[in-house]
Write a protein that holds these residues in place. Structure first.
Motif, PDB file in Angstrom:
ATOM      1  N   UNK A   1      -1.200  -2.168 -17.351  1.00 52.68           N
ATOM      2  CA  UNK A   1      -1.986  -2.087 -16.121  1.00 52.68           C
ATOM      3  C   UNK A   1      -1.160  -2.636 -14.959  1.00 52.68           C
ATOM      4  N   UNK A   2      -1.576  -2.311 -13.752  1.00 56.95           N
ATOM      5  CA  UNK A   2      -0.840  -2.803 -12.590  1.00 56.95           C
ATOM      6  C   UNK A   2      -1.521  -2.412 -11.309  1.00 56.95           C
ATOM      7  N   UNK A   3      -0.949  -2.892 -10.196  1.00 56.56           N
ATOM      8  CA  UNK A   3      -1.466  -2.609  -8.863  1.00 56.56           C
ATOM      9  C   UNK A   3      -0.374  -1.951  -8.043  1.00 56.56           C
TER      10      UNK A   3
ATOM     11  N   UNK B   1     -10.054   1.354 -11.504  1.00 58.16           N
ATOM     12  CA  UNK B   1      -9.575   0.071 -12.024  1.00 58.16           C
ATOM     13  C   UNK B   1     -10.115  -0.194 -13.425  1.00 58.16           C
ATOM     14  N   UNK B   2      -9.346  -0.949 -14.188  1.00 56.37           N
ATOM     15  CA  UNK B   2      -9.821  -1.448 -15.483  1.00 56.37           C
ATOM     16  C   UNK B   2     -10.691  -2.670 -15.191  1.00 56.37           C
ATOM     17  N   UNK B   3     -11.955  -2.608 -15.570  1.00 58.11           N
ATOM     18  CA  UNK B   3     -12.906  -3.655 -15.184  1.00 58.11           C
ATOM     19  C   UNK B   3     -12.454  -5.041 -15.639  1.00 58.11           C
TER      20      UNK B   3
ATOM     21  N   UNK C   1      -5.373  -2.668 -10.358  1.00 57.71           N
ATOM     22  CA  UNK C   1      -5.615  -2.830 -11.801  1.00 57.71           C
ATOM     23  C   UNK C   1      -5.801  -1.487 -12.498  1.00 57.71           C
ATOM     24  N   UNK C   2      -4.921  -0.530 -12.224  1.00 56.45           N
ATOM     25  CA  UNK C   2      -5.037   0.793 -12.824  1.00 56.45           C
ATOM     26  C   UNK C   2      -4.321   0.843 -14.169  1.00 56.45           C
TER      27      UNK C   2
ATOM     28  N   UNK D   1     -18.120 -10.688 -14.095  1.00 53.06           N
ATOM     29  CA  UNK D   1     -17.726  -9.487 -14.847  1.00 53.06           C
ATOM     30  C   UNK D   1     -18.613  -8.309 -14.464  1.00 53.06           C
ATOM     31  N   UNK D   2     -19.907  -8.585 -14.282  1.00 49.04           N
ATOM     32  CA  UNK D   2     -20.812  -7.525 -13.847  1.00 49.04           C
ATOM     33  C   UNK D   2     -20.394  -6.940 -12.509  1.00 49.04           C
ATOM     34  N   UNK D   3     -19.991  -7.801 -11.574  1.00 45.54           N
ATOM     35  CA  UNK D   3     -19.531  -7.334 -10.268  1.00 45.54           C
ATOM     36  C   UNK D   3     -18.245  -6.520 -10.392  1.00 45.54           C
ATOM     37  N   UNK D   4     -17.336  -6.983 -11.256  1.00 43.82           N
ATOM     38  CA  UNK D   4     -16.083  -6.257 -11.469  1.00 43.82           C
ATOM     39  C   UNK D   4     -16.353  -4.887 -12.089  1.00 43.82           C
TER      40      UNK D   4
END
Length: 211
Positions: free
Chosen positions: A137-139, A29-31, A173-174, A87-90
């Motif tokens: 990006x997308x899911x 995923x894109x963070x 979110x790739x 954001x850190x968790x993501x």
């Protein structure tokens, strides 16, 4: 699905690939997008922003503008702290995640604190849906048979949002999501078009024609 703490012979997969299987694509995923979509960064920012505006408005009747700004500032600071934490968790989730497409299956190594690997063979995927966002990006979510049970909480955020009763695993979110969806479609169609040969047990007697 199983816990996966052991060494990975292949990145993102719990075991070495068979000789007839190969990797088509791997990604994570894109963070930033995970932060916005899964961790609801914009909603959190709006919430603390509204609190700051409310505090400013309430204080303005009794104090100066400068004093009202001072009283509203802690809400903005708290909001910034929460956003940074999210954001850190993501970022941790994105770093710990590896999505894999092979010519036979979708592989998902997910989880930061508790690592799990999901293996989704193409014949078990009933349908797939792409949620494409601005920027590419997308899911890509996968609809599985009803008897395939996935825990929404255990697999979040790697699921299609809002589908709790019938959890859908998702490549969340790739980057270049449309291209990944195309590669998935081609690989799945190729796999499903291959004939499946059932082996007869060695001890099964041969059929004998009636005389």
């Amino acid at each position: 699905m199983h816990d996966d703490f052991k060494f990975e012979p292949v990145r993102g997969l719990p075991e070495a690939l068979p000789r007839d299987e190969h990797i088509i694509w791997q990604g994570s995923p894109v963070a930033r997008r995970l932060w916005i979509e899964a961790f609801k960064a914009r909603w959190v920012a709006g919430y603390f922003g509204l609190l700051a505006v409310w505090r400013f408005g309430v204080s303005a009747a009794d104090t100066s503008i400068a004093g009202s700004i001072v009283l509203a500032t802690p809400f903005l600071i708290a909001g910034a702290f929460v956003l940074a934490l999210l954001y850190g968790l993501a970022w941790i989730q994105a770093r710990a995640t590896v999505y894999t497409l092979t010519n036979k299956r979708v592989g998902m190594r997910i989880g930061a604190a508790l690592t799990m690997t999901l293996n989704l063979p193409y014949p078990q995927i009933e349908a797939a849906q792409l949620d494409l966002r601005r920027g590419g990006t997308g899911t890509l979510a996968f609809l599985l048979p009803r008897d395939t049970r996935l825990s929404y909480l255990m697999t979040w955020p790697h699921v299609r949002p809002g589908h709790i009763n019938r959890t859908q695993a998702a490549l969340r979110c790739i980057p270049a999501a449309a291209d990944v969806a195309r590669q998935f479609t081609e690989a799945a169609e190729t796999r499903l078009s291959q004939p499946q040969i059932a082996r007869r047990p060695a001890d099964m007697p041969h059929a004998v024609a009636a005389e």
